[in-house]
Design an enzyme around this catalytic site. Structure first.
Site, PDB file in Angstrom:
ATOM      1  N   GLU A  62       0.844  -1.196   0.000  1.00  0.00           N
ATOM      2  CA  GLU A  62       0.000   0.000   0.000  1.00  0.00           C
ATOM      3  C   GLU A  62       0.880   1.247   0.000  1.00  0.00           C
ATOM      4  OE1 GLU A  62      -2.835  -0.016   3.216  1.00  0.00           O
ATOM      5  OE2 GLU A  62      -3.875   1.773   2.458  1.00  0.00           O
ATOM      6  N   ASN A  86     -12.402  -1.336  -1.125  1.00  0.00           N
ATOM      7  CA  ASN A  86     -11.690  -1.956   0.003  1.00  0.00           C
ATOM      8  C   ASN A  86     -12.362  -1.533   1.302  1.00  0.00           C
ATOM      9  OD1 ASN A  86      -9.190  -2.976   1.587  1.00  0.00           O
ATOM     10  ND2 ASN A  86      -9.339  -0.814   2.205  1.00  0.00           N
ATOM     11  N   GLU A  87     -12.592  -2.474   2.178  1.00  0.00           N
ATOM     12  CA  GLU A  87     -13.181  -2.176   3.496  1.00  0.00           C
ATOM     13  C   GLU A  87     -14.282  -1.123   3.370  1.00  0.00           C
ATOM     14  OE1 GLU A  87     -10.231  -1.569   6.607  1.00  0.00           O
ATOM     15  OE2 GLU A  87      -9.493  -3.618   6.336  1.00  0.00           O
ATOM     16  N   TYR A 107      -6.668  -9.043  11.352  1.00  0.00           N
ATOM     17  CA  TYR A 107      -5.330  -8.802  11.895  1.00  0.00           C
ATOM     18  C   TYR A 107      -5.220  -9.390  13.298  1.00  0.00           C
ATOM     19  CZ  TYR A 107      -4.243  -5.589   8.075  1.00  0.00           C
ATOM     20  OH  TYR A 107      -3.986  -5.058   6.844  1.00  0.00           O
ATOM     21  N   GLU A 112      -5.983  -9.297   3.448  1.00  0.00           N
ATOM     22  CA  GLU A 112      -5.174  -8.597   4.464  1.00  0.00           C
ATOM     23  C   GLU A 112      -5.149  -9.471   5.704  1.00  0.00           C
ATOM     24  OE1 GLU A 112      -5.838  -4.399   5.234  1.00  0.00           O
ATOM     25  OE2 GLU A 112      -6.415  -4.083   3.141  1.00  0.00           O
ATOM     26  N   GLN A 115       2.192  -6.140   5.531  1.00  0.00           N
ATOM     27  CA  GLN A 115       2.352  -5.803   4.137  1.00  0.00           C
ATOM     28  C   GLN A 115       3.750  -6.224   3.707  1.00  0.00           C
ATOM     29  OE1 GLN A 115       1.160  -1.829   3.062  1.00  0.00           O
ATOM     30  NE2 GLN A 115      -0.776  -1.961   4.170  1.00  0.00           N
TER      31      GLN A 115
HETATM   32  O1  AHR Z   1      -2.971  -2.577   6.182  1.00  0.00           O
HETATM   33  C1  AHR Z   1      -3.307  -1.402   6.825  1.00  0.00           C
HETATM   34  C2  AHR Z   1      -4.786  -1.067   6.699  1.00  0.00           C
HETATM   35  O2  AHR Z   1      -5.536  -2.021   7.376  1.00  0.00           O
HETATM   36  C3  AHR Z   1      -5.353  -1.078   5.310  1.00  0.00           C
HETATM   37  O3  AHR Z   1      -5.153   0.104   4.635  1.00  0.00           O
HETATM   38  C4  AHR Z   1      -6.815  -1.284   5.566  1.00  0.00           C
HETATM   39  O4  AHR Z   1      -7.463  -1.927   4.489  1.00  0.00           O
HETATM   40  C5  AHR Z   1      -6.848  -2.075   6.853  1.00  0.00           C
HETATM   41  O5  AHR Z   1      -7.718  -1.538   7.769  1.00  0.00           O
END
Ligand code: AHR
Length: 513
Positions: A25, A172-173, A248, A306, A355
């Protein structure tokens, strides 16, 4: 002793190579400095891409790269990133540190990076703040081969031959940074926008990815599929080829003030991290069950585009840059997660660690001209043979550990595949930080004679590699090889298979020819 049972002749499905995908990103030092330094940099580069990083990434066989975001994608206007660099618009990267984005890395640079990596492309479009026309024209610019306003502009900008877009994300999101939409609203928008993501190459159809849930938002999955999953999918290409999932691993209990340190943690926090990473298994299973209701033929992939650990940033660094160190704990998260994806590869068709460089659970860290491979890089290196191999049935006697910290995880995690040359690839992770385990591996479906002669040391029919270390062991710019993969040859042949001991906090890859 723990028993690992492998049914080498019971093939379940192919493990899509894209499960080993990456995400980059416009965030912090991922693109700028990490991947792209510009043609005039003193750091060795090819067309602006740093050579050391590209070489390290080629070693792990990056299969696909997602770009340009993330949250950045829904604020990205692609036309700002084409044409002569001196004329490109500058903008503020509002999401990530409020720094100036000079757009010197744009569409042409992205495809050049993918060319150098030899990987597939995954471009994420802007549904949140962009128009249908803008998205449609981007696809035309990238892929149309003929006379058209966008193809002509691409030619004027130095690239007559169109590129191939393998995957295209439609937002995205969009439940959050991509527009704060309800599932019903997004689903209708998705149907509209994706209509204009045209396929100009008959031999390389764009696989469209619909924005899926945040973590355990099962209602989002159900509602979006109810509107976007097209029955015509039974016969041909429908509205969607993939549904994304973001999750995450955050050990801390307060997203804003305490996610936890990347390097300073005790055993309790270690198990808490692994326990939270293991939650991926439930998420994949439960979202897959909903997908099965709509799509029993599994034509739509669950794309975990992600995933990774997210800690507090390294002290003294820009909080908006999400720069964190990486330890053996991250290696264990990666090994556990990749085994989960392999085991669910009938539905999980792509995953992209967040990432690639210098951001979150990065495989590479850079500091000026220096570069280090993180423990997570080594896991991707050890698991690379699973890419496009056939998953075979396997199971291990795992026992719960970490209970005393209220964060149970299985002590052992594994997955097994057979590659195109018939080589069996076994990856095992020992999540315990206290105990080593002897593993008695029973391989069914291959007779003993099928395997070459010899045993243990010097047995070239069986090769092994190991990544091991203390839970907080890491590579630094001063000591770049504290954690690294080494050969593992303490493997005994048994009547039915193999026996070996996996030390605490270790990952092992065995290749059985
Ligand atoms: O990876 C960091 C961020 O996490 C990304 O931009 C977003 O899609 C997610 O919330």
């Amino acid at each position: 002793m723990a028993k690992l049972k492998i049914h080498a002749d019971h093939v379940l499905n192919r493990i899509n190579k894209e499960i080993y995908g990456h995400f980059s990103e416009h965030l912090g030092r991922c693109i700028y400095e990490g991947l792209y330094v510009g043609e005039n940099s003193a750091i060795e580069n090819v067309n602006g891409m740093r050579t050391d990083v590209v070489e390290a990434l080629k070693e792990i066989r990056v299969p696909v790269l997602r770009w340009p975001g993330g949250c950045f994608a829904d604020e990205y206007h692609w036309k700002d990133g084409i044409g002569p660099k001196e004329n490109r618009k500058k903008m503020i990267n509002t999401h990530w540190g409020g720094v100036v984005e000079d757009n010197s890395f744009g569409t042409h640079e992205y495809f050049e990076l993918c060319r150098q990596l030899g990987c597939e492309t995954y471009v994420n479009g802007n549904l949140g703040s962009g128009t249908v026309r803008e998205m449609s024209e981007w696809v035309e610019y990238m892929t149309f081969d003929g006379v058209s306003p966008m193809a002509d502009e691409r030619t004027r900008n130095g690239h007559e031959v169109p590129w191939r877009v393998n995957y295209f994300g439609v937002g995205n999101e969009n439940w959050g940074c991509g527009g704060n939409m309800t599932p019903e609203f997004y689903a209708n928008e998705y149907r509209r926008y994706q209509t204009y993501v045209r396929d100009y190459h008959q031999d390389c159809k764009i696989r469209k990815i619909c924005c899926g849930p945040n973590v355990d938002d099962y209602e989002w999955t159900r509602k979006v599929l109810a509107t976007c999953f097209s029955r015509s999918q039974e016969e041909q290409h429908g509205f969607m080829d993939g549904l994304s999932l973001h999750y995450y691993t955050i050990p801390g209990d307060d997203w804003n003030s305490h996610k936890g340190s990347a390097t300073e943690f005790d055993g309790k926090e270690y198990y808490k991290t692994l326990h939270r990473a293991y939650y991926m298994e439930e998420l994949v299973r439960r979202h897959s069950e909903i997908m099965d209701e709509f799509d029993p033929q599994k034509k739509v992939g669950l794309m975990v585009d992600e995933w990774g650990t997210w800690y507090d940033v390294e002290p003294g660094t820009n909080p908006g840059f999400l720069y964190q160190q990486n330890t053996m704990r991250d290696a264990m998260v990666a090994a556990l997660t990749l085994n989960i994806f392999n085991k669910h590869s009938d539905r999980v068709k792509m995953a992209n660690i967040a990432q690639m460089v210098n951001v979150l659970q990065a495989v590479i860290l850079t500091d000026g001209a220096q570069m280090i491979k993180t423990p997570t890089w080594y896991v991707f290196r050890m698991y690379r043979d699973h890419q496009d191999a056939q998953l075979v049935e396997s199971s291990i006697d795992a026992a719960p550990i970490g209970a005393e910290t209220e964060n149970c995880v299985p002590n052992l995690s594994e997955s097994v595949s057979v590659d195109a040359d018939g080589v069996l690839h076994i990856t095992v992770a020992n999540l315990s930080i206290e105990e080593s385990y002897e593993i008695d591996t029973e391989i069914q479906g291959r007779t003993y004679e099928d395997r070459a002669e010899g045993a243990g040391k010097g047995d070239d029919a069986i090769t092994g590699e190991i990544l091991t270390g203390a839970m907080a062991a890491r590579n630094t710019f001063e000591s770049p090889e504290t954690v690294k993969m080494t050969a593992f040859d303490d493997i005994k042949r048994t009547e039915n298979g193999l026996r070996f001991t996996i030390p605490a906090c270790s990952v092992i890859h065995l290749a059985v020819r």
